[in-house]
Design a protein around this motif. Structure first.
Motif, mmCIF file in Angstrom:
data_model
loop_
_atom_site.group_PDB
_atom_site.id
_atom_site.type_symbol
_atom_site.label_atom_id
_atom_site.label_comp_id
_atom_site.label_asym_id
_atom_site.label_seq_id
_atom_site.Cartn_x
_atom_site.Cartn_y
_atom_site.Cartn_z
ATOM 1 N N GLY A 160 10.329 9.137 3.897
ATOM 2 C CA GLY A 160 9.385 8.078 4.252
ATOM 3 C C GLY A 160 9.508 7.657 5.702
ATOM 4 O O GLY A 160 8.602 7.873 6.510
ATOM 5 N N GLY A 191 4.028 7.586 5.357
ATOM 6 C CA GLY A 191 3.045 7.680 4.280
ATOM 7 C C GLY A 191 3.028 9.087 3.711
ATOM 8 O O GLY A 191 3.701 9.989 4.219
ATOM 9 N N ILE A 192 2.255 9.262 2.676
ATOM 10 C CA ILE A 192 2.201 10.582 2.037
ATOM 11 C C ILE A 192 0.851 11.230 2.353
ATOM 12 O O ILE A 192 -0.203 10.649 2.092
ATOM 13 C CB ILE A 192 2.397 10.453 0.508
ATOM 14 C CG1 ILE A 192 3.747 9.799 0.204
ATOM 15 C CG2 ILE A 192 2.306 11.813 -0.160
ATOM 16 C CD1 ILE A 192 3.965 9.447 -1.249
ATOM 17 N N VAL A 216 -1.674 12.700 -4.514
ATOM 18 C CA VAL A 216 -0.401 12.035 -4.251
ATOM 19 C C VAL A 216 0.449 12.010 -5.524
ATOM 20 O O VAL A 216 1.657 12.209 -5.487
ATOM 21 C CB VAL A 216 -0.639 10.606 -3.714
ATOM 22 C CG1 VAL A 216 0.667 9.834 -3.651
ATOM 23 C CG2 VAL A 216 -1.273 10.670 -2.341
ATOM 24 N N ILE A 251 1.700 4.475 -6.959
ATOM 25 C CA ILE A 251 1.986 4.714 -5.548
ATOM 26 C C ILE A 251 0.811 4.197 -4.736
ATOM 27 O O ILE A 251 -0.340 4.473 -5.059
ATOM 28 C CB ILE A 251 2.117 6.220 -5.222
ATOM 29 C CG1 ILE A 251 3.029 6.915 -6.221
ATOM 30 C CG2 ILE A 251 2.615 6.435 -3.809
ATOM 31 C CD1 ILE A 251 3.117 8.409 -5.994
ATOM 32 N N THR A 295 -0.228 4.437 -0.780
ATOM 33 C CA THR A 295 0.251 5.009 0.459
ATOM 34 C C THR A 295 -0.865 5.069 1.486
ATOM 35 O O THR A 295 -2.029 5.304 1.141
ATOM 36 C CB THR A 295 0.880 6.398 0.232
ATOM 37 O OG1 THR A 295 1.391 6.878 1.466
ATOM 38 C CG2 THR A 295 -0.108 7.395 -0.332
ATOM 39 N N THR A 299 4.472 3.634 2.548
ATOM 40 C CA THR A 299 4.274 3.906 1.131
ATOM 41 C C THR A 299 4.910 2.788 0.310
ATOM 42 O O THR A 299 5.974 2.291 0.663
ATOM 43 C CB THR A 299 4.958 5.236 0.744
ATOM 44 O OG1 THR A 299 4.529 6.235 1.649
ATOM 45 C CG2 THR A 299 4.609 5.642 -0.669
#
Lengths: 689, 142
Positions: free
Chosen positions: A422, A461-462, A491, A531, A533, A539
């Motif tokens: 992260g 972030g993802i 995600v 989640i 994000t 996130t």
């Protein structure tokens, strides 16, 4: 008895280790270091005393070294440096290992602390002070031989009336009453504990009536050689007593003298002397008031569990009484029915309170779990070369103790992931216009009878795109499937088994099993995970858990004629739709709800019940979730929500997929509780777009 | 087998056949009550009942022994037995009596269409032959 002390010791140990952990971390941040060093010194000292008393010599040795070192720091002979902090952490880790060994029933003998001790010593021996102290000790030991003569001159204390009474009583019974003056060697590191050991050895030969000084006070003033005077009553002669006492460990010299009649005369010697002695009882009262501060008792978990079961039975009976009252009211309307109603209402209030109280006895603040994280994050960020500020909120949020145990692993995984994947390296962060120091927030709170835990980072972030690509590359999904996935669903792929987002598998996380395990743990606890994000911003993982596992809030629904219960913690919402709202996409019935596509399941088929809703125009859907998956269940009728006690169906029936257990309803019938994780796995395993 | 001749049994019936269970294995005998079906379990497991606050599974001996299922009648009963510290109910057509056997023979390979391993022996009674159930086998049958 010993095992009882052991429990107390372990509890204290845990507490002190936790305290050390926190204090060393604080020390690293250099806030008011003298106070912290003092606190650490005290913790080491306490542990030294208690481990010695329990006979855990290795732990005693290590804490002794820590104490020595901290003493030097305290007196300003050493300064707080990074090396010192590392040494302290190292020692703390060894203490934790020792603790584990002791918990397992060992004495710590299997743990090698020699290297750790050497390092502590070498740090402490940085200057000549320590060596000087060593040479000073030698002449004292040579003094031993001369002790017997000089010791004889030592003045005996004036005995308080109750001791005089006891002593003369013993003499009347024909026992020998002697003063035993013992000198404990200056090389003995914990004289207080030794004095206790000597006392108990002497007690085996008779009775120790009195000690001077009071052994309770001894620990604090244990510098150099210490002399202790015991008033002993027993059958042994003076010579034998002397030989016995001399043979005890750390005893340098012993002097045995018979007590004189003047000393135990029952006449008050003088008012001045008695005044001096009143300090004794006073101290006692101070101690009792100290104990009164923490009014707790230890109760075994089984007892609480039993209590919880009984309350569960009461809850069931209460719903039955309520049901009876309602049917009676429909049939008759007289005063006695009215009264039954009042009683039933009152009873339900009391049972509600009782249930809450019993539940609270099983609740612990999440603090004890959260307190493990600062050290973990510190170590991780150091290893990874990242700068991270850990913020912990809602430490005092309470939840069931079993839940705390169960949620520990998933949370640790999430935190490791946040630190590893992260939060970016400081260089990357500054390049992106963020502060070099990343922030990781762990927050717990109560929300509508549930516990919510957030793990939030302000990292990279993802990237949904990366996840998709990675999932295809790893064969988790096919390219075709991937093209249908929304950002959010992509995600969610990180929860798939055998998935890891890190290109390089690091030592910290990214073995590709982490998130999968997180998911299954949370499913097991009937919880949900979400989640949120934003690429470049960070996130947030949100975990929702039920407050307790034994009694749950459930929604009663009807499928065909049978009543089922859906755990409230699995329900995200209830909607009513018309037939037309349910559409078929690639052979799967789905519903579009606020731009989210949710598969619709007729669980009638799965439960082998007639599909009666099929003909209806308006359909009730219960949107349920387990971990990150969502599913819309078609139900024929919504009955209402109710507190229910989960009962197992027993080992004869065993595990049935889709059924978590049963409960007894107000009318005495058995209703089955749905196991949402299992149903989702069977019915809506795939997320469809 | 001789030693067991003084042992007491509860004799019950399914269709025309008579069976028995040792009296000390039996917890109680109750009338048929509301059974909550459990989906996706073996067909002879009929569901669960509420036995004074306990959830107790019930099985159908008819189904286990390969007979046609029949409507429960006034004489249908649930024989609740203790097995491995757990209560399990067995649905039978009727309960006849408490009985003893003067002679117990080892079971043949098949007992009236039912495999012999379900029985510890065949008891000889005035009314005829009675199959004595081997509970371990009956309850753990896969």
């Amino acid at each position: 008895m010993l095992s009882e002390y052991r429990e107390v010791f372990l509890e204290e140990l845990e507490e002190q280790l936790q305290l050390m952990d926190e204090e060393i971390l604080k020390l690293e941040r250099e806030e008011d270091s003298s106070r912290i060093v003092q606190a650490l010194f005290r913790a080491a000292h306490t542990l030294k005393g208690s481990s010695a008393a329990m006979g855990f010599d290795i732990m005693k040795q290590l804490t002794h070294e820590m104490e020595q070192l901290l003493d030097l720091v305290r007196s300003g002979k050493r300064t707080v440096t990074g090396v010192l902090i590392d040494r302290l952490f190292q020692a703390l880790d060894h203490l934790k290992l020792l603790k584990l060994d002791i918990v397992d029933g060992g004495g710590g003998a299997g743990i090698d602390i020699s290297a750790c001790v050497r390092q502590l010593q070498s740090f402490a021996n940085g200057t000549e002070d320590a060596e000087a102290a060593e040479t000073v000790e030698l002449p004292e030991i040579e003094e031993i031989t001369g002790y017997a003569e000089t010791g004889a001159a030592k003045a005996k204390p004036v005995l308080a009336l109750n001791y005089r009474l006891k002593a003369s009583e013993c003499l009347d019974q024909g026992r020998q009453v002697n003063w035993i003056s013992v000198r404990i060697s200056s090389s003995c590191p914990i004289k207080g504990a030794r004095a206790f050991v000597i006392q108990s050895s002497l007690a085996e030969l008779g009775e120790v009536l009195y000690t001077q000084p009071d052994l309770e006070d001894l620990e604090e003033q244990a510098e150099g050689a210490t002399e202790i005077l015991y008033l002993h009553a027993g059958d042994l002669g003076q010579e034998e007593l002397k030989a016995f006492t001399l043979a005890l460990m750390d005893v340098e010299a012993v002097l045995v003298e018979a007590v004189s009649f003047e000393e135990i005369e029952l006449v008050q010697p003088s008012t001045v002397q008695t005044a001096a002695k009143t300090a004794g009882p006073d101290e006692g009262s101070v101690q009792t008031s100290g104990k009164a501060k923490s009014q707790t008792i230890r109760v075994s978990v089984e007892r609480l569990e039993h209590l919880m079961n009984l309350v569960g039975e009461l809850v069931i009976d209460q719903t039955r009484i309520h049901q009876v009252e309602r049917t009676q009211r429909r049939r008759f309307s007289d005063d006695s029915v009215e009264e039954l109603g009042h009683i039933s209402d009152h009873l339900s209030r009391i049972i509600g309170d009782l249930q809450e109280s019993v539940m609270k006895t099983r609740m612990l603040p999440i603090e004890q779990l959260f307190n493990r994280f600062p050290r973990m994050v510190r170590d991780l960020s150091r290893d990874l070369g990242k700068e991270i500020e850990l913020v912990i909120e809602g430490k005092d949020t309470e939840l069931d103790r079993t839940l705390i145990e169960e949620i520990a692993d998933p949370l640790i995984h999430l935190i490791r992931n946040a630190v590893d994947h992260g939060i970016e390296d400081p260089g990357v962060r500054t390049a992106n216009g963020k502060p070099a120091k990343g922030t990781l927030t762990i927050r717990a709170a109560h929300e509508d009878n549930q516990v919510v835990i957030y793990v939030e980072d302000d990292g990279a972030g993802i990237h949904a795109e990366k996840i998709r690509a990675s999932a295809i590359a790893k064969g988790v999904i096919s390219p075709e499937e991937a093209s249908y996935l929304s950002e959010m669903e992509s995600v969610d792929l990180i929860f798939s088994p055998g998935f890891s987002t890190a290109a390089v598998v690091s030592e910290v996380s990214g073995r590709g099993v982490g998130m999968d395990i997180v998911k299954s743990h949370i499913e097991k606890l009937n919880g949900l995970i979400e989640i949120h994000t934003t690429v470049g911003k960070g996130t947030t993982f949100k975990i929702k858990l039920p407050l307790t596992l034994a009694i749950i809030e459930g929604l009663l629904v009807k499928l065909a004629a049978q009543t089922f219960i859906i755990p409230m913690s699995n329900i995200s919402e209830i909607v009513r739709v018309t037939r037309e709202d349910i559409v078929t996409v690639r052979g799967q019935s789905v519903i579009l709800l606020r731009n989210q596509v949710i598969p619709v399941a007729w669980i009638h088929e799965y439960f082998q019940l007639p599909k009666s809703s099929a003909a209806k125009q308006n359909i009730s859907l219960v949107i349920v979730g387990s971990a990150e998956k969502r599913l819309a269940l078609v139900v024929d009728e919504l009955i209402g929500n109710q507190e229910i006690v989960i009962k197992s169906l027993g080992s004869y029936i065993g595990k049935v997929t889709g059924i978590a257990g049963g409960t007894i309803l107000g009318d005495g019938s058995v209703a089955l509780i749905m196991e949402i994780a299992g149903i989702i796995a069977k019915m809506g395993g795939k997320t469809v777009s | 087998m001789q030693a067991s001749s003084q042992e007491q049994y509860i004799e019950f019936g399914i269709e025309q056949e008579q069976y028995a269970i040792r009296i000390q294995d039996i917890h109680e005998i109750i009338k048929i009550q509301e059974i909550t079906a459990i989906p996706n379990v073996t067909d002879y497991v009929k569901g669960v009942i509420n036995l004074r606050g306990r959830i107790v599974p019930v099985i159908s001996l008819r189904c286990l022994f390969g007979s046609e299922e029949a409507e429960y009648t006034k004489s249908s009963r649930i024989v609740v037995i203790h097995h491995l510290e757990e209560a399990v109910g067995i649905i039978v057509d009727r309960v006849n009596k408490v009985t003893t056997f003067t002679d117990i023979q080892p079971p043949p390979e098949r007992v009236g269409g039912v495999q012999g391993s379900f029985f510890t022996g065949i008891g000889l009674a005035e009314s005829g032959l009675v199959g004595i159930l081997r509970l371990d086998e009956v309850l753990l049958h896969e």
